[in-house]
Write a protein that holds these residues in place. Structure first.
Motif, PDB file in Angstrom:
ATOM      1  N   LEU A 167       0.825  -1.208   0.000  1.00  0.00           N
ATOM      2  CA  LEU A 167       0.000   0.000   0.000  1.00  0.00           C
ATOM      3  C   LEU A 167       0.859   1.259   0.000  1.00  0.00           C
ATOM      4  CD1 LEU A 167      -2.807  -0.971   2.556  1.00  0.00           C
ATOM      5  CD2 LEU A 167      -3.009  -0.794   0.067  1.00  0.00           C
ATOM      6  N   LEU A 224       0.714   4.006  -2.922  1.00  0.00           N
ATOM      7  CA  LEU A 224       0.366   5.383  -2.565  1.00  0.00           C
ATOM      8  C   LEU A 224       1.476   6.355  -2.972  1.00  0.00           C
ATOM      9  CD1 LEU A 224      -2.035   6.802  -1.174  1.00  0.00           C
ATOM     10  CD2 LEU A 224      -0.743   6.688   0.948  1.00  0.00           C
ATOM     11  N   LEU A 234      -7.674   7.306  -1.699  1.00  0.00           N
ATOM     12  CA  LEU A 234      -6.261   7.492  -1.371  1.00  0.00           C
ATOM     13  C   LEU A 234      -6.079   8.023   0.052  1.00  0.00           C
ATOM     14  CD1 LEU A 234      -4.987   8.928  -4.771  1.00  0.00           C
ATOM     15  CD2 LEU A 234      -4.672   6.614  -3.874  1.00  0.00           C
ATOM     16  N   ILE A 285      -6.568   5.072   2.389  1.00  0.00           N
ATOM     17  CA  ILE A 285      -5.365   4.227   2.369  1.00  0.00           C
ATOM     18  C   ILE A 285      -4.257   4.869   3.196  1.00  0.00           C
ATOM     19  CG2 ILE A 285      -3.520   3.325   0.885  1.00  0.00           C
ATOM     20  CD1 ILE A 285      -5.700   2.919  -1.281  1.00  0.00           C
ATOM     21  N   VAL A 330      -5.029   4.395   6.819  1.00  0.00           N
ATOM     22  CA  VAL A 330      -4.840   2.981   7.186  1.00  0.00           C
ATOM     23  C   VAL A 330      -3.364   2.704   7.402  1.00  0.00           C
ATOM     24  CG1 VAL A 330      -4.974   0.608   6.295  1.00  0.00           C
ATOM     25  CG2 VAL A 330      -6.971   2.103   6.166  1.00  0.00           C
TER      26      VAL A 330
END
Length: 113
Positions: free
Chosen positions: A8, A12, A102, A105, A108
């Motif tokens: 991730l 990103l 986004l 994410i 997270v």
């Protein structure tokens, strides 16, 4: 779980490197987006630089996890600003979805770090 965070984190960082370079270089799509959002063009530069710093911090986070947290927070806060900008001009979910995703994410990653 670490592998998921790393994946991730890389995705990103890649997304925000591409987005920031488009803003900094003055890509027509980015100029049109900032006009649509009724934001000044000088703010496109600042946004691009902030996004680039956030992506660089995410990449540096592969070696030091403290950078991951800071980079994810920078990108997450930037995503909140982008979401507010889209809501301000009453954009539909079609235009707002990606920045919301986004941002989620990013938060997270920050939470898992």
């Amino acid at each position: 779980m670490d592998i998921l965070v790393w994946i991730l984190q890389g995705l990103l960082a890649a997304m925000f490197i591409m987005a920031s370079l488009g803003k900094i270089s003055g890509a027509k799509a980015q100029k049109d987006t900032f006009e649509h959002l009724r934001l000044p063009q000088w703010f496109r530069w600042i946004t691009g630089l902030v996004e680039l710093v956030g992506a660089a911090l995410l990449i540096a986070g592969y070696w030091n996890s403290n950078f991951t947290l800071v980079g994810a927070l920078v990108i997450g806060v930037t995503a909140i600003g982008g979401t507010v900008a889209h809501l301000r001009v009453k954009d539909g979910m079609k235009h707002t979805f990606m920045i919301v995703l986004l941002g989620i994410i990013a938060f997270v990653i920050a939470g898992l770090n």
